[in-house]
Design an enzyme around this catalytic site. Structure first.
Site, short mmCIF file in Angstrom:
data_model
loop_
_atom_site.label_atom_id
_atom_site.label_comp_id
_atom_site.label_asym_id
_atom_site.label_seq_id
_atom_site.Cartn_x
_atom_site.Cartn_y
_atom_site.Cartn_z
N ASP A 280 26.81 -1.02 -21.48
CA ASP A 280 28.11 -1.20 -20.84
C ASP A 280 28.61 0.18 -20.43
OD1 ASP A 280 30.43 -2.35 -19.86
OD2 ASP A 280 30.67 -3.68 -21.57
N TRP A 281 29.70 0.20 -19.70
CA TRP A 281 30.19 1.44 -19.07
C TRP A 281 30.37 2.54 -20.13
CZ3 TRP A 281 32.36 1.66 -13.83
CH2 TRP A 281 32.88 2.92 -13.49
#
Length: 743
Positions: A280-281
């Site tokens: 994820d980011w």
């Protein structure tokens, strides 16, 4: 005929195997030509600088790095014009390896569908799949190869803002919806121009964050992980999901991004997942903040070792993997495996044959202008609406109503109806594209009906200056519709709320309008379950509209006037107060269960609150009534290799046609571990005309009776079971017992 069919299937299977072998050979040949830096580049994903969905890493050298073959994927680059421009940069690299373009296409692209949690309230798997199909067609026509959806996290805590992005609290329903969404996004096969790669997130248990806080820790038993939180991921994998995304949380002390048990042992090991995993980011870099990794280099080591293939926006691999390989701490075989997984998907998408095949501006214009997409969005929105209360048949409204007062802060909103995680196309004119609730009513009522409007108040704040005007408007009307709730961006990522009561003075506005004595219909717009006890107890009609997307106004109007009979059922339990959270229907049996909703003396209960929820899982009313009768079991005893056929008669005993979701629940009465008080194990959504009856059939098999024992074995145990058929988890209409025998 059978021989011909068998031969045809064999040939198709052999062709698919040969094609895969060819792709694998191409991947291996390309891998041999790549430098270590180029391999690491394939594991590196950057965002565009606009419309970012996380903290942007400022890097003025992005374009130069793409030309040098040091970037494998981009996100937040939308539209054929811009994806083509970036792909042209990649084609200037030495090996001309195409970029992957990813985007958060969560509930529609240009045509926005209801929030995923709202769609889950439809309990209509075919409609949910169709919604994902439309999203894939539009996104792929705009140059997108890959969506970061579906989110399949189970959540029992409505304080968590991201409940809006999932399918609610139930593992069975969530698994069915996960499968449907993957099928919708990916279509017949990857490489078809109207399909995008699905990305199943967040692996794993992100929905169980402590206190309902985003990015927070998760602490749970292995049995709960396997029984409650992992099944939707496995269902998505079984549907053919191309990619997975790991989660921000740590689980039992290990960040998911660096969790070998999750990624190597379960996903790529036990489940044999052949796609790739993206962080994820920034989640690789965030392992430093977790206190799990000393620095970005150690975070890169932990992530690649655990099985995270692509680094979204951390630059951890970009600047550290080569050194880790040189030091002998990371095997080149690990990197090659990750690169191989990513390249395989690029070949399957056909990007090596034509890097620009998804960047066709003529196709983009045609697909994004398809009026059938709006129709699908409207139908999905209608199915997502849940009727919570309807005293004295306040609804549906008569089309002969002379004067309607439409009051509240949501009435004339346009963009808000898109909800959180809507794709913001820069050229989109929202007041031309989105149907507001006001416009929806204008489209519906005839010339003889007068519509009056007052805002009344804002969503937040304590200003009641608009109350007087709203009350005066209400007094002129035959019926009042109030549209209230939370702002569209009060639910979503990083939108956890400690207090999920209606914000501001909106409930006071309802009280003031209710005091006029006029019939009142309350519309509640939200991305999560809210607490609104006074309204639930006193308003004659309450409709939960969630946020419904592009066609929100038309869908709501169709329900209010009876052109569509509401059929939605809640995918999450609605609490009476925040103090009940986490609250969910399939809790374990306790040694001191309360026998009534008010009993509190030395039982598992609160002394200051009823034990029941405000609205239970599976609940939702209709404008008609349904009768349940004639429950039959083919046998009251079965062995593991046998099945029991269950049937009952469902009848429309009301005055209008409607749809009902017949729900099958089971209870394992005794086991080697404590089991839930009941569990959803099947459902059917059925449409019936007035006076019509249908026989609904379910099958009880070994799988529906299985669970994880204390050795984490997926198994059954001989014993007694209770079977329940109901309209919700708290409205059981029919019951019967049966026994599972020892083999």
């Amino acid at each position: 005929m059978k021989k011909v069919t068998t031969f045809a299937l064999l040939m198709i299977s052999l062709f698919a195997a040969a094609q895969q072998q060819t792709i694998d050979q191409k991947v291996n040949d390309l891998l041999k030509k790549m430098t270590i830096e180029e391999k690491i580049g394939q594991l590196n994903q950057y965002t565009g600088d606009n419309q970012a969905t996380g903290p942007i890493t400022i890097n003025p050298n992005k374009q130069a790095e793409i030309k040098a073959g040091l970037v494998g994927s981009m996100l937040n680059i939308i539209g054929t014009k811009y994806t083509r421009q970036y792909q042209e940069l990649a084609m200037q690299s030495r090996l001309k390896i195409p970029l992957l373009f990813g985007q958060d296409v969560i509930h529609g692209y240009k045509t926005t569908f209801p929030l995923p949690l709202a769609e889950a309230a439809s309990w209509d798997l075919q409609a949910i799949e169709q919604g994902a199909r439309v999203a894939a067609e539009e996104a792929s026509a705009s140059g997108i190869h890959w969506t970061f959806a579906p989110m399949v996290d189970i959540s029992r805590d409505p304080r968590w803002g991201r409940v809006m992005e999932g399918a609610g609290e139930d593992t069975y329903l969530g698994s069915k919806i996960a499968y449907a969404r993957v099928k919708g996004f990916q279509g017949n096969k990857l490489g078809d121009l109207n399909s995008v790669m699905a990305c199943v997130k967040h692996f794993a248990a992100y929905g169980a964050g402590v206190g309902g806080r985003d990015y927070n820790s998760v602490d749970m038993s292995e049995r709960m992980l396997w029984e409650t939180y992992l099944p939707p991921f496995k269902a998505a994998l079984d549907a053919g999901a191309a990619t997975f995304m790991n989660s921000f949380n740590d689980i039992n002390g290990i960040p998911a991004t660096g969790n070998i048990h999750l990624q190597r042992d379960i996903l790529k090991g036990k489940w044999n997942f052949q796609g790739f995993v993206v962080s994820d980011w920034g989640s690789i870099g965030e392992m430093v903040a977790h206190g799990y990794s000393k620095d970005l280099k150690e975070a890169a080591y932990a992530a690649i070792t655990a099985g995270s293939d692509m680094d979204m926006e951390s630059n951890a691999y970009r600047y550290n993997l080569a050194q880790l390989i040189k030091e002998g701490r990371v095997s080149i075989a690990l990197v090659d495996d990750a690169v191989r997984r990513i390249l395989r998907k690029k070949f399957e998408l056909g990007l090596f044959e034509n890097p620009y095949r998804y960047s066709d501006d003529k196709r983009e214009e045609k697909v994004l202008g398809n009026p059938e997409n709006r129709k699908a969005a409207r139908e999905m929105a209608e199915k997502s609406i849940v009727l919570l209360k309807n005293e004295n048949q306040t609804l549906p409204l008569s089309k002969d109503t002379k004067t309607i007062a439409f009051i509240g802060p949501m009435v004339k909103e346009y963009k808000a109806n898109m909800g959180f995680w809507a794709v913001e196309l820069p050229e989109l004119n929202y007041d031309k594209w989105v149907v507001s609730q006001w416009d929806g009513l204008l489209n519906k009522v005839g010339k003889n009906t007068k519509l009056l409007y007052a805002k009344g108040c804002e969503v937040e704040g304590d200003n009641k200056d608009g109350f007087a005007e709203a009350v005066a408007i209400a007094k002129q009307a035959d019926v009042v519709i109030l549209s209230i709730g939370e702002r569209h961006n009060m639910s979503g990522e990083a939108k956890s709320r400690s207090d999920i009561h209606l914000p501001g003075v909106q409930e006071d506005l309802v009280k003031a309008i209710q005091a006029t004595g006029k019939p009142v219909v309350v519309l509640i717009n939200a991305g999560r379950p809210l607490v609104f006890n006074w309204i639930a107890d006193n308003a004659p009609a309450v409709v939960y509209t969630w946020w419904l997307g592009t066609e929100a106004g038309n869908a709501i109007a169709n329900v209010l006037f009876g052109d569509y009979n509401p059929s939605g059922k809640l995918p999450m339990t609605f609490p009476r107060e925040v103090g009940q959270i986490p609250i969910y229907y399939n809790h374990f049996s306790t040694g001191r269960p309360a026998k009534t909703e008010t009993e509190s003396n030395y039982v598992s209960a609160y002394i200051d609150l009823k034990n029941s929820p405000k609205f239970p899982f599976g609940y939702g009313l209709s404008y008609t009534e349904f009768g349940y009768s004639d429950l039959k079991l083919s046998s009251t005893k079965m062995k593991n290799n046998e099945t029991i056929k269950v049937s009952f008669k469902l009848s429309n005993i009301g005055k209008v046609a409607g749809e009902e979701v017949g729900q099958l629940y089971l209870k394992d009465k005794f086991g080697s571990v404590v089991r839930p008080v009941l569990e959803l194990r099947d459902f059917q959504k059925v449409k019936l005309n007035v006076g019509e009856s249908k026989t609904i059939e379910f099958t009880i098999d070994k799988e529906k009776l299985s669970f994880y024992n204390n050795k984490l074995e997926w198994t059954t145990e001989p014993g007694d079971f209770e079977l329940m058929i109901g309209s919700s988890s708290a409205d059981i209409k029919l019951r019967s017992d049966f026994e599972l025998l020892a083999n």
